[in-house]
Write an enzyme that holds these catalytic residues in place. Structure first.
Site, PDB file in Angstrom:
ATOM      1  N   SER A 105      -3.592  -2.524   7.589  1.00  0.00           N
ATOM      2  CA  SER A 105      -2.451  -2.130   8.420  1.00  0.00           C
ATOM      3  C   SER A 105      -1.829  -3.267   9.219  1.00  0.00           C
ATOM      4  O   SER A 105      -0.799  -3.060   9.868  1.00  0.00           O
ATOM      5  CB  SER A 105      -2.862  -1.005   9.381  1.00  0.00           C
ATOM      6  OG  SER A 105      -3.001   0.204   8.678  1.00  0.00           O
ATOM      7  N   LYS A 139       1.766  -3.787   8.697  1.00  0.00           N
ATOM      8  CA  LYS A 139       2.775  -3.025   9.437  1.00  0.00           C
ATOM      9  C   LYS A 139       3.549  -3.919  10.404  1.00  0.00           C
ATOM     10  O   LYS A 139       4.658  -3.564  10.833  1.00  0.00           O
ATOM     11  CB  LYS A 139       2.124  -1.869  10.196  1.00  0.00           C
ATOM     12  CG  LYS A 139       1.634  -0.724   9.292  1.00  0.00           C
ATOM     13  CD  LYS A 139       1.041   0.405  10.120  1.00  0.00           C
ATOM     14  CE  LYS A 139       0.727   1.642   9.284  1.00  0.00           C
ATOM     15  NZ  LYS A 139      -0.484   1.524   8.478  1.00  0.00           N
ATOM     16  N   SER A 148      -1.353   3.710  13.839  1.00  0.00           N
ATOM     17  CA  SER A 148      -1.234   3.142  12.496  1.00  0.00           C
ATOM     18  C   SER A 148      -0.807   4.215  11.502  1.00  0.00           C
ATOM     19  O   SER A 148      -1.289   4.276  10.367  1.00  0.00           O
ATOM     20  CB  SER A 148      -2.574   2.527  12.058  1.00  0.00           C
ATOM     21  OG  SER A 148      -2.373   1.416  11.233  1.00  0.00           O
TER      22      SER A 148
END
Length: 485
Positions: free
Chosen positions: A114, A117, A172
């Site tokens: 993640s 991101k 997340s």
């Protein structure tokens, strides 16, 4: 693998018995030599061999960063690197100067989880007003990988763009990512734009397949690239708000009030899963930390990029996939590297640099007073950024609360030449002295206000807006504290 069997015919006992005993003994003595490799392989069955970095990697940022292993200079007054660092890759860099103080397999291409991101946010955040509302369609939530992390976005409900970004950063949420990606024109278009943005930043180790960082074939990044991406994202005031928000109230379903009979929207609390920001039962919040993003998947292991300030020094640290089984290992190794970096800064000779974005112009001559801010760039006015800090709707327990960070981290990072404006980086005089408001010729000159870590909100600090909440304990050691991706 089958065990080694001597090549002796099964039905020749008589012939074998007629051989001289010495020959039989000699043959038996040779068996361990020929059988050795097969037996060793049998003993390794079921064990995963630790992968090794390539012998040659990218040299973006400096030749030493392309070498496998740890790269750091030693010298008088330079502290020794922390012991028991188990991450496959890590980097410590000065966010202001771009100097890489030390690194380990900096350009090793690994699954990012993640932390990818950050690139998603850096690419899409400038596109949508955070107050804009969006009604979620069922199709926008389809296609998430099994076990994906989610914040709880529901179809047929309306959310502000700000709500969705808080879901991306704090929980997340792959569901929030997919909704924003569809709002941007679809998953494929968003992936293409993220890839183009990575290339613009010089993050050439990065291949984007899924916008949320969920494991996908050939999706990789590196500690070097993630640090570049974080450095870019932190230019954006909203990015800084979301990544350093500790907790917030997220919109839930509509219910009818029993007393008034009117419908009202429920909310539920969400908390940042960055344990250097919130702390945990075996880990205190790291002093001066301001985000940015953590991640976990089965292929990537734990990954984390963080930013912290001590005095006038701002450091970025990225850690990828520690092999240690210790609970919160990725955060503990990051904290060790932060401690080392703050002690080594100004003493350790850099081993490389964080490159500026493609197309950035050289530094303006000293004394020109240029501060960038050309029309059409991603630059922001620090005064406007600071004013925007307290304008976000909702019950954020974070940076509707970090009032100093909005004009603050921008002052440190933008003043350090992190803004992708016309000059890269700003000359020292422009960084520390007064400046004109970008886009306002003849405007009154003002002096930058330095960012102080103490303005960062922490749970329980008095005088801060929002609700103060105790950190949520993570699960038992050995269990992932967030779903994948």
């Amino acid at each position: 693998m089958p065990a080694f069997v001597p090549a002796v015919p099964a039905r020749r006992p008589a012939a074998l018995s007629r051989r001289p005993i010495s020959a039989v003994v000699a043959a038996l003595l040779l068996l361990p030599l020929s059988a050795g490799p097969a037996l060793a392989a049998d003993g390794d069955e079921g064990k995963t061999k630790e992968p090794k970095p390539p012998a040659r990697m990218s040299e973006i940022g400096g030749e030493r960063l392309g070498r496998p292993g740890t790269q750091a200079h030693t010298g008088p007054g330079v502290p020794a690197l922390p012991e028991k660092l188990t991450a496959r890759s890590w980097i410590v860099a000065d966010a202001e100067s771009g100097d890489v103080l030390a690194a380990h397999n900096a350009h090793w291409k690994l699954p990012p989880a993640s932390t990818l991101k950050m690139l998603f946010a850096d690419t899409l955040l400038p596109k949508f007003d955070k107050k804009q509302e969006h009604k979620v369609l069922r199709a926008e939530l389809e296609g998430m990988g099994a076990g994906s992390s989610a914040v709880g976005v529901k179809e047929n409900l309306t959310y502000t763009v700000r709500d969705l970004w808080l879901g991306v950063f704090l929980r997340s949420g792959n569901d929030a990512v997919r909704v924003l990606a569809h709002k941007n024109g679809g998953i494929e278009k968003t992936v293409q734009e993220m890839q183009a943005r990575a290339e613009e930043l010089g993050a050439l180790d990065t291949t984007v397949v899924s916008p949320d960082g969920y494991d996908a074939p050939h999706q990789v990044s590196s500690a070097y690239d993630l640090t570049l991406i974080a450095r870019s994202g932190l230019q954006n005031a909203d990015f800084r708000e979301y990544c350093s928000t500790v907790s917030a109230d997220f919109p839930g379903k509509w219910v009818k009030d029993k007393k008034t009979k009117k419908k009202k929207r429920e909310t539920f609390a969400i908390q940042n899963t960055d344990r250097l920001l919130t702390g945990d039962y075996d880990l205190s919040p790291y002093k001066g930390v301001a985000g940015v993003k953590n991640g976990y998947t089965s292929k990537a292991g734990w990954t984390f990029t963080g930013v912290a300030q001590r005095g006038e020094r701002v450091l970025l640290v990225t850690v990828m996939n520690p092999s240690s089984k210790e609970h919160n290992a990725v955060y503990k190794e990051t904290a060790k590297l932060f401690d080392w970096g703050f002690e080594a800064a100004g003493k350790a000779e850099p081993v490389g640099t964080l490159v500026p974005p493609r197309g950035a112009e050289p530094t303006a001559p000293a004394g020109t007073g240029e501060a960038g801010g050309a029309e059409g760039t991603r630059a922001e006015d620090p005064a406007q950024a600071g004013a925007a800090a307290g304008q976000g709707p909702g019950g954020s327990g974070g940076l509707g609360t970090v009032l100093g960070l909005m004009g603050a981290l921008l002052v440190v990072l933008a003043g350090a030449g992190l803004l992708v404006h016309r000059r890269w980086p700003l000359p020292e005089q422009a960084r520390s002295g007064p400046e004109r408001t970008p886009g306002a010729p003849g405007a009154a000159r003002r002096t930058r206000t330095p960012w102080k870590p103490g303005t960062l909100w922490r749970p329980g600090n008095p005088g801060q807006p929002g609700k103060s909440r105790s950190p949520e304990p993570s699960p038992e050691p050995g269990k992932p504290e967030e779903p994948q991706g």
